[in-house]
Design a protein around this motif. Structure first.
Motif, PDB file in Angstrom:
ATOM      1  N   UNK A  10      -8.312   4.039  -6.260  1.00 19.15           N
ATOM      2  CA  UNK A  10      -9.457   4.883  -6.646  1.00 19.15           C
ATOM      3  C   UNK A  10      -9.796   5.942  -5.600  1.00 19.15           C
ATOM      4  N   UNK A  11      -9.634   5.577  -4.308  1.00 22.21           N
ATOM      5  CA  UNK A  11      -9.910   6.511  -3.217  1.00 22.21           C
ATOM      6  C   UNK A  11      -8.777   6.380  -2.198  1.00 22.21           C
ATOM      7  N   UNK A  12      -7.657   7.110  -2.411  1.00 26.48           N
ATOM      8  CA  UNK A  12      -6.496   6.967  -1.516  1.00 26.48           C
ATOM      9  C   UNK A  12      -6.812   7.230  -0.053  1.00 26.48           C
ATOM     10  N   UNK A  13      -7.661   8.224   0.218  1.00 23.67           N
ATOM     11  CA  UNK A  13      -7.974   8.535   1.612  1.00 23.67           C
ATOM     12  C   UNK A  13      -8.662   7.360   2.292  1.00 23.67           C
ATOM     13  N   UNK A  14      -9.673   6.821   1.645  1.00 23.58           N
ATOM     14  CA  UNK A  14     -10.408   5.709   2.248  1.00 23.58           C
ATOM     15  C   UNK A  14      -9.509   4.496   2.435  1.00 23.58           C
ATOM     16  N   UNK A  15      -8.631   4.236   1.463  1.00 23.64           N
ATOM     17  CA  UNK A  15      -7.709   3.095   1.567  1.00 23.64           C
ATOM     18  C   UNK A  15      -6.765   3.273   2.741  1.00 23.64           C
ATOM     19  N   UNK A  16      -6.237   4.485   2.920  1.00 26.18           N
ATOM     20  CA  UNK A  16      -5.313   4.747   4.023  1.00 26.18           C
ATOM     21  C   UNK A  16      -6.015   4.666   5.374  1.00 26.18           C
ATOM     22  N   UNK A  17      -7.208   5.265   5.468  1.00 26.69           N
ATOM     23  CA  UNK A  17      -7.940   5.246   6.729  1.00 26.69           C
ATOM     24  C   UNK A  17      -8.344   3.828   7.117  1.00 26.69           C
ATOM     25  N   UNK A  18      -8.746   3.026   6.133  1.00 26.11           N
ATOM     26  CA  UNK A  18      -9.116   1.643   6.423  1.00 26.11           C
ATOM     27  C   UNK A  18      -7.924   0.862   6.970  1.00 26.11           C
ATOM     28  N   UNK A  19      -6.767   1.019   6.341  1.00 24.00           N
ATOM     29  CA  UNK A  19      -5.564   0.314   6.817  1.00 24.00           C
ATOM     30  C   UNK A  19      -5.184   0.777   8.220  1.00 24.00           C
ATOM     31  N   UNK A  20      -5.363   2.075   8.510  1.00 22.35           N
ATOM     32  CA  UNK A  20      -4.953   2.605   9.811  1.00 22.35           C
ATOM     33  C   UNK A  20      -5.805   2.091  10.953  1.00 22.35           C
ATOM     34  N   UNK A  21      -7.001   1.581  10.643  1.00 20.42           N
ATOM     35  CA  UNK A  21      -7.838   0.970  11.677  1.00 20.42           C
ATOM     36  C   UNK A  21      -7.310  -0.400  12.080  1.00 20.42           C
ATOM     37  N   UNK A  22      -6.398  -0.956  11.277  1.00 19.08           N
ATOM     38  CA  UNK A  22      -5.890  -2.292  11.532  1.00 19.08           C
ATOM     39  C   UNK A  22      -4.440  -2.317  12.003  1.00 19.08           C
ATOM     40  N   UNK A  23      -3.675  -1.268  11.695  1.00 18.51           N
ATOM     41  CA  UNK A  23      -2.256  -1.279  12.061  1.00 18.51           C
ATOM     42  C   UNK A  23      -1.705   0.140  12.113  1.00 18.51           C
ATOM     43  N   UNK A  24      -0.509   0.257  12.644  1.00 20.95           N
ATOM     44  CA  UNK A  24       0.210   1.529  12.709  1.00 20.95           C
ATOM     45  C   UNK A  24       0.882   1.754  11.357  1.00 20.95           C
ATOM     46  N   UNK A  35       0.801  -1.228   0.000  1.00 24.48           N
ATOM     47  CA  UNK A  35       0.000   0.000   0.000  1.00 24.48           C
ATOM     48  C   UNK A  35       0.833   1.277   0.000  1.00 24.48           C
ATOM     49  N   UNK A  36       1.903   1.386   0.805  1.00 27.03           N
ATOM     50  CA  UNK A  36       2.672   2.637   0.785  1.00 27.03           C
ATOM     51  C   UNK A  36       3.264   2.974  -0.586  1.00 27.03           C
ATOM     52  N   UNK A  37       3.549   1.976  -1.387  1.00 32.56           N
ATOM     53  CA  UNK A  37       4.131   2.218  -2.705  1.00 32.56           C
ATOM     54  C   UNK A  37       3.080   2.592  -3.745  1.00 32.56           C
ATOM     55  N   UNK A  38       1.842   2.153  -3.541  1.00 36.54           N
ATOM     56  CA  UNK A  38       0.819   2.323  -4.572  1.00 36.54           C
ATOM     57  C   UNK A  38      -0.418   3.056  -4.083  1.00 36.54           C
ATOM     58  N   UNK A  39      -0.344   3.708  -2.932  1.00 36.08           N
ATOM     59  CA  UNK A  39      -1.532   4.345  -2.358  1.00 36.08           C
ATOM     60  C   UNK A  39      -2.184   5.330  -3.320  1.00 36.08           C
ATOM     61  N   UNK A  40      -1.376   6.172  -3.953  1.00 39.45           N
ATOM     62  CA  UNK A  40      -1.948   7.235  -4.779  1.00 39.45           C
ATOM     63  C   UNK A  40      -2.520   6.712  -6.090  1.00 39.45           C
ATOM     64  N   UNK A  41      -2.324   5.432  -6.379  1.00 37.12           N
ATOM     65  CA  UNK A  41      -2.948   4.815  -7.550  1.00 37.12           C
ATOM     66  C   UNK A  41      -4.319   4.230  -7.228  1.00 37.12           C
TER      67      UNK A  41
END
Length: 369
Positions: free
Chosen positions: A138-152, A130-136
């Motif tokens: 469809x919804x980078x914010x939602x992808x990042x927020x979802x991952x942050x609910x599971x890990x640091x 994910x850190x390498x391809x986040x900005x690719x």
């Protein structure tokens, strides 16, 4: 006590101890992205780079062990997903998702691992790219927020940085840039080292499950009933958990319906009818504003989503309870059930298990020994 995947970390010992490590030397990689060679070579390079990172050295011992195990396991399912096309290009689609499933099984069945440690490793492997391809996305914010609910996410960046540096490739500068942008962006949206804070459980659920939702939207809570959805492998003790709940609610049990109509749990065709019958019962309660308990395995996210979407359509507030016992207790409890399932069926269900995440319902609770 500090959990460790293994005391011995020498590669030769790991190959002898774990068949999935030994498999790595037979898995090719694409020369453009991985000129270093096969997955075994890459994984050793990733671990070496991880140990050299200052960010890794600053972590506590337990977090270091979790990241080391994640580095060892991050490409474990390239062995089953690797494809070579007509032009000789190598790819491994969905290896992170499939790897997460395999790792959950390994750390539940083969290595005694606390639930919270296991699920951190599962999430690190699931999201390691994910850190390498986040900005690719469809919804980078939602992808990042979802991952942050599971890990640091700062730990995720450490793993991704080791993964990027532990290879020979032609785009290293681009990878390092993507990692820095990942940190800057997740700091900007407020989930770099902590999960986002939503004003209400319904706000969080709506953001992750409604189309065209936005992060600050707070929906009005107009719930007509409360539904408890259970999730867990057969024999984990869901019926026992219901008996201890201090709630006078009707129970919709798929097992009870099967027994009433003498339907085998492995009969896929007739089990479709069982689910539909249970849904009709649920709709009657939902229309009346009556809360209830839905008692079934619900081991995959897709199964749960189909149910929860139905309940929410009727304005139900959904609490999702995941039930889990240690592996040996689970197997013993299954054998002692009035209607035990064959080991082969349990093994298949364990392989397909997806532990519920906080995005799936208004409340998600883990009842884990």
């Amino acid at each position: 006590m500090i959990w460790k995947l293994t005391e011995s970390k020498e590669w030769e010992i790991l190959e002898k101890k774990f068949s999935w490590v030994d498999d790595m030397k037979s898995v090719p990689q694409d020369p453009f992205h991985h000129a270093e060679g096969n997955v075994a070579i890459h994984t050793q390079m990733v671990i070496a780079e991880l140990l050299e990172l200052a960010e890794f050295g600053a972590l506590g011992e337990q977090e270091q062990e979790i990241l080391w195990a994640s580095a060892l396991l991050h490409d474990v399912e390239k062995r089953s997903t690797t494809l070579i096309d007509a032009a000789g290009r190598v790819s491994s689609p969905s290896h992170a998702r499939k790897g997460a499933q395999t790792i959950r099984k390994i750390l539940f069945r083969d290595v005694d691992t606390p639930f919270h440690v296991r699920e951190k490793i599962v999430s690190l492997v699931r999201y390691h790219g994910l850190p390498l391809w986040l900005m690719d996305k469809p919804d980078p914010m939602k992808s990042a927020l979802e991952a942050s609910l599971q890990l640091d996410l700062s730990h995720l960046k450490i793993l991704a940085k080791a993964d990027a540096k532990g290879r020979i490739c032609q785009d290293m500068d681009a990878l390092m840039y993507a990692l820095e942008m990942f940190e800057l962006y997740t700091k900007e949206i407020g989930c770099w080292q902590s999960a986002p804070s939503f004003k209400t459980p319904n706000a969080r659920f709506t953001y992750f499950n409604a189309l065209d939702s936005y992060v600050d939207y707070v929906p009005f809570d107009r719930f007509k009933s409360e539904v408890i959805v259970l999730s867990g492998l057969p024999g984990m003790g869901k019926d026992y958990y219901i008996s201890k709940l201090d709630k006078d609610l009707p129970v919709i049990s798929l097992d009870d319906i099967r027994r009433q109509y003498r339907i085998d749990p492995t009969d896929k065709r007739r089990n479709g009818w069982v689910v539909q019958e249970a849904k009709e019962m649920a709709k009657k309660y939902l229309r009346a504003g009556q809360g209830f308990i839905w008692n079934a395995t619900n081991i995959t996210a897709l199964m749960r989503k189909q149910l929860i979407d139905l309940f929410v359509d009727y304005q139900a507030y959904v609490k999702l309870f995941y039930i889990e016992k240690p592996y040996h207790i689970w197997r013993m409890q299954n054998k002692n059930r009035a209607h035990p399932l064959p080991d082969m069926v349990l093994d298949k269900m364990l392989h397909n298990l997806e532990v519920p995440q906080l995005t799936e319902a208004h409340e998600v609770c883990y009842v884990v020994d």
